[in-house]
Design an enzyme around this catalytic site. Structure first.
Site: not given
Ligand code: AMP
Length: 214
Positions: A13, A88, A122, A155, A166
Protein backbone atom coordinates in the site's frame (compact mmCIF):
# COMPACT_ATOMS: atom_id res chain seq x y z
CA UNK A 1 -10.10 11.55 -5.81
CA UNK A 2 -10.60 10.35 -2.28
CA UNK A 3 -9.12 6.90 -1.92
CA UNK A 4 -8.58 4.33 0.80
CA UNK A 5 -5.80 1.77 0.41
CA UNK A 6 -6.84 -1.28 2.42
CA UNK A 7 -4.87 -4.48 2.95
CA UNK A 8 -2.62 -6.47 5.24
CA UNK A 9 0.67 -4.93 6.33
CA UNK A 10 3.26 -5.52 3.63
CA UNK A 11 0.72 -5.69 0.80
CA UNK A 12 2.48 -2.77 -0.90
CA UNK A 13 0.00 0.00 0.00
CA UNK A 14 2.67 2.48 1.04
CA UNK A 15 4.91 1.93 -1.97
CA UNK A 16 2.03 2.34 -4.42
CA UNK A 17 0.46 5.24 -2.53
CA UNK A 18 3.76 7.13 -2.80
CA UNK A 19 3.79 6.73 -6.61
CA UNK A 20 0.10 7.46 -7.10
CA UNK A 21 0.34 10.50 -4.85
CA UNK A 22 2.90 12.04 -7.21
CA UNK A 23 1.13 11.03 -10.41
CA UNK A 24 -2.27 12.45 -9.38
CA UNK A 25 -0.89 15.27 -7.20
CA UNK A 26 -2.86 14.23 -4.13
CA UNK A 27 -1.26 13.69 -0.70
CA UNK A 28 -0.61 10.28 0.78
CA UNK A 29 -2.01 10.29 4.30
CA UNK A 30 -0.33 7.42 6.12
CA UNK A 31 -1.32 7.11 9.77
CA UNK A 32 1.70 4.83 10.33
CA UNK A 33 4.03 7.56 8.99
CA UNK A 34 2.30 10.25 11.06
CA UNK A 35 2.67 8.14 14.23
CA UNK A 36 6.31 7.30 13.44
CA UNK A 37 7.01 11.01 12.92
CA UNK A 38 5.45 11.79 16.31
CA UNK A 39 7.61 9.11 17.97
CA UNK A 40 10.73 10.46 16.28
CA UNK A 41 9.96 14.00 17.40
CA UNK A 42 9.18 12.86 20.95
CA UNK A 43 5.81 14.64 21.03
CA UNK A 44 3.11 13.80 23.59
CA UNK A 45 1.33 11.68 20.97
CA UNK A 46 4.62 9.97 20.16
CA UNK A 47 5.19 9.02 23.79
CA UNK A 48 1.68 7.56 24.00
CA UNK A 49 1.98 5.39 20.90
CA UNK A 50 5.63 4.22 20.89
CA UNK A 51 5.29 0.93 22.78
CA UNK A 52 1.91 0.11 21.20
CA UNK A 53 3.50 0.36 17.77
CA UNK A 54 6.55 -1.67 18.70
CA UNK A 55 4.30 -4.55 19.77
CA UNK A 56 2.39 -4.36 16.49
CA UNK A 57 -0.86 -3.44 18.23
CA UNK A 58 -3.28 -0.71 17.21
CA UNK A 59 -3.30 2.83 18.57
CA UNK A 60 -6.68 3.61 20.24
CA UNK A 61 -9.39 4.69 17.80
CA UNK A 62 -10.03 8.14 19.32
CA UNK A 63 -6.38 9.19 18.98
CA UNK A 64 -6.19 7.86 15.43
CA UNK A 65 -9.45 9.41 14.23
CA UNK A 66 -8.48 12.77 15.72
CA UNK A 67 -5.14 12.68 13.94
CA UNK A 68 -6.80 11.91 10.59
CA UNK A 69 -9.55 14.50 11.08
CA UNK A 70 -6.93 17.16 11.69
CA UNK A 71 -4.84 16.03 8.69
CA UNK A 72 -7.82 15.96 6.30
CA UNK A 73 -8.74 19.47 7.42
CA UNK A 74 -5.58 20.88 5.83
CA UNK A 75 -5.89 22.62 2.45
CA UNK A 76 -3.65 20.23 0.50
CA UNK A 77 -6.34 17.52 0.74
CA UNK A 78 -8.96 19.64 -1.06
CA UNK A 79 -8.54 17.91 -4.41
CA UNK A 80 -8.29 14.48 -2.83
CA UNK A 81 -6.00 12.14 -0.91
CA UNK A 82 -4.95 8.55 -0.40
CA UNK A 83 -5.61 7.14 3.04
CA UNK A 84 -2.88 4.58 3.58
CA UNK A 85 -3.36 2.40 6.69
CA UNK A 86 -6.58 4.09 7.82
CA UNK A 87 -9.27 3.08 8.68
CA UNK A 88 -8.18 -0.16 10.33
CA UNK A 89 -11.13 -0.91 12.65
CA UNK A 90 -14.91 -0.75 12.25
CA UNK A 91 -15.24 2.22 14.67
CA UNK A 92 -12.62 4.13 12.61
CA UNK A 93 -14.53 3.35 9.40
CA UNK A 94 -17.81 4.48 10.94
CA UNK A 95 -16.24 7.74 12.16
CA UNK A 96 -14.77 8.39 8.73
CA UNK A 97 -18.18 7.73 7.10
CA UNK A 98 -19.47 10.53 9.29
CA UNK A 99 -17.15 13.25 8.02
CA UNK A 100 -15.84 12.27 4.54
CA UNK A 101 -17.24 10.71 1.40
CA UNK A 102 -14.85 8.28 -0.26
CA UNK A 103 -14.70 7.52 -4.02
CA UNK A 104 -13.08 4.09 -3.89
CA UNK A 105 -11.46 1.57 -1.58
CA UNK A 106 -8.61 -0.43 -3.11
CA UNK A 107 -8.31 -3.84 -1.49
CA UNK A 108 -4.76 -5.21 -1.78
CA UNK A 109 -5.02 -9.00 -1.53
CA UNK A 110 -2.03 -11.06 -0.34
CA UNK A 111 -1.66 -14.26 1.70
CA UNK A 112 0.13 -14.63 5.07
CA UNK A 113 3.25 -16.20 3.63
CA UNK A 114 3.59 -13.26 1.22
CA UNK A 115 3.22 -10.78 4.08
CA UNK A 116 5.97 -12.41 6.16
CA UNK A 117 8.30 -12.51 3.14
CA UNK A 118 7.66 -8.86 2.26
CA UNK A 119 7.95 -7.44 5.76
CA UNK A 120 10.97 -9.40 6.92
CA UNK A 121 12.93 -8.17 3.87
CA UNK A 122 11.72 -4.57 4.02
CA UNK A 123 14.27 -1.78 4.46
CA UNK A 124 13.44 1.91 4.79
CA UNK A 125 15.45 5.07 4.23
CA UNK A 126 16.08 6.94 7.50
CA UNK A 127 15.99 10.25 5.73
CA UNK A 128 13.42 10.27 2.89
CA UNK A 129 11.31 7.20 3.79
CA UNK A 130 11.82 5.39 0.45
CA UNK A 131 10.94 1.70 0.74
CA UNK A 132 13.19 -1.17 -0.46
CA UNK A 133 13.19 -4.95 -0.23
CA UNK A 134 16.34 -7.04 0.03
CA UNK A 135 15.19 -9.40 -2.76
CA UNK A 136 12.41 -7.69 -4.76
CA UNK A 137 13.62 -4.11 -4.74
CA UNK A 138 17.21 -3.98 -3.56
CA UNK A 139 18.99 -0.62 -3.37
CA UNK A 140 21.91 -0.17 -5.80
CA UNK A 141 24.37 0.07 -2.89
CA UNK A 142 23.68 -2.24 0.04
CA UNK A 143 22.19 -0.45 3.04
CA UNK A 144 22.02 2.95 1.27
CA UNK A 145 19.10 4.82 -0.28
CA UNK A 146 19.19 5.21 -4.09
CA UNK A 147 17.53 8.64 -3.99
CA UNK A 148 19.31 10.39 -1.12
CA UNK A 149 22.18 8.13 -0.06
CA UNK A 150 21.10 7.95 3.61
CA UNK A 151 21.26 4.70 5.61
CA UNK A 152 18.44 2.14 5.42
CA UNK A 153 16.90 0.65 8.58
CA UNK A 154 14.55 -2.16 9.62
CA UNK A 155 11.34 -1.01 11.34
CA UNK A 156 11.03 -2.26 14.94
CA UNK A 157 7.68 -3.80 14.08
CA UNK A 158 9.08 -5.67 11.05
CA UNK A 159 10.58 -8.29 13.42
CA UNK A 160 8.93 -11.69 13.21
CA UNK A 161 6.91 -11.60 16.50
CA UNK A 162 5.50 -8.19 15.63
CA UNK A 163 4.72 -9.31 12.08
CA UNK A 164 2.67 -12.25 13.39
CA UNK A 165 0.86 -9.98 15.81
CA UNK A 166 0.09 -7.41 13.09
CA UNK A 167 -1.33 -10.16 10.88
CA UNK A 168 -3.56 -11.39 13.71
CA UNK A 169 -4.72 -7.82 14.42
CA UNK A 170 -5.38 -7.28 10.71
CA UNK A 171 -7.59 -10.37 10.50
CA UNK A 172 -9.54 -9.59 13.65
CA UNK A 173 -9.99 -5.86 13.32
CA UNK A 174 -9.38 -4.75 9.74
CA UNK A 175 -10.68 -7.56 7.55
CA UNK A 176 -14.33 -6.83 8.45
CA UNK A 177 -13.91 -3.50 6.63
CA UNK A 178 -13.80 -5.38 3.32
CA UNK A 179 -17.46 -6.38 3.67
CA UNK A 180 -18.36 -2.90 4.92
CA UNK A 181 -16.99 -1.19 1.80
CA UNK A 182 -18.10 -3.94 -0.56
CA UNK A 183 -21.62 -3.34 0.75
CA UNK A 184 -21.29 0.32 -0.13
CA UNK A 185 -20.19 -0.59 -3.68
CA UNK A 186 -16.79 1.07 -3.21
CA UNK A 187 -14.44 -1.91 -3.11
CA UNK A 188 -11.97 -2.64 -5.93
CA UNK A 189 -9.87 -5.79 -5.51
CA UNK A 190 -6.24 -6.03 -6.57
CA UNK A 191 -4.08 -9.14 -6.51
CA UNK A 192 -1.05 -7.79 -4.62
CA UNK A 193 0.81 -11.09 -4.37
CA UNK A 194 3.31 -10.41 -7.16
CA UNK A 195 5.41 -7.23 -7.49
CA UNK A 196 4.87 -3.47 -7.38
CA UNK A 197 4.73 -3.15 -11.18
CA UNK A 198 2.04 -5.82 -11.38
CA UNK A 199 -0.10 -4.17 -8.67
CA UNK A 200 0.37 -0.82 -10.38
CA UNK A 201 -0.76 -2.27 -13.72
CA UNK A 202 -4.02 -3.35 -12.05
CA UNK A 203 -4.46 -0.09 -10.21
CA UNK A 204 -3.94 2.36 -13.11
CA UNK A 205 -7.12 1.52 -15.08
CA UNK A 206 -9.21 1.69 -11.89
CA UNK A 207 -7.91 5.17 -11.08
CA UNK A 208 -8.21 6.33 -14.67
CA UNK A 209 -11.86 5.24 -14.75
CA UNK A 210 -12.52 7.06 -11.47
CA UNK A 211 -10.86 10.19 -12.77
CA UNK A 212 -12.86 10.28 -15.98
CA UNK A 213 -16.03 9.30 -14.11
CA UNK A 214 -16.62 6.11 -16.10
P1 AMP B 1 1.76 0.97 9.27
O1 AMP B 1 2.93 1.78 8.89
O2 AMP B 1 0.53 1.36 8.52
O3 AMP B 1 2.01 -0.51 9.22
O4 AMP B 1 1.44 1.34 10.81
C1 AMP B 1 2.41 1.09 11.83
C2 AMP B 1 1.72 1.04 13.18
O5 AMP B 1 1.10 2.32 13.44
C3 AMP B 1 0.60 0.03 13.32
O6 AMP B 1 1.07 -1.29 13.60
C4 AMP B 1 -0.18 0.63 14.47
O7 AMP B 1 0.47 0.43 15.71
C5 AMP B 1 -0.12 2.13 14.15
N1 AMP B 1 -1.24 2.51 13.26
C6 AMP B 1 -1.16 2.95 11.97
N2 AMP B 1 -2.37 3.21 11.47
C7 AMP B 1 -3.27 2.92 12.44
C8 AMP B 1 -4.67 2.95 12.53
N3 AMP B 1 -5.44 3.33 11.49
N4 AMP B 1 -5.25 2.59 13.71
C9 AMP B 1 -4.50 2.22 14.76
N5 AMP B 1 -3.16 2.13 14.75
C10 AMP B 1 -2.53 2.48 13.60
Amino acid sequence: MRLIFLGAPGAGKGTLAAGISIKYAIPQVSTGDLFREAVKNGTELGRKVKSIMERGELVPDELTVELVRERLGRPDTRSGYILDGFPRTMPQAMSLDGFQSIDAVINFQINDEGVVRRLSGRRICKSCGAIYHVENRPPKREGKCDSCGAALYIRDDDRIESIRNRLRVYKEQTEPLIAHYRGKGLLKDIDASRNVEDSLAQLQPILQALKTGR
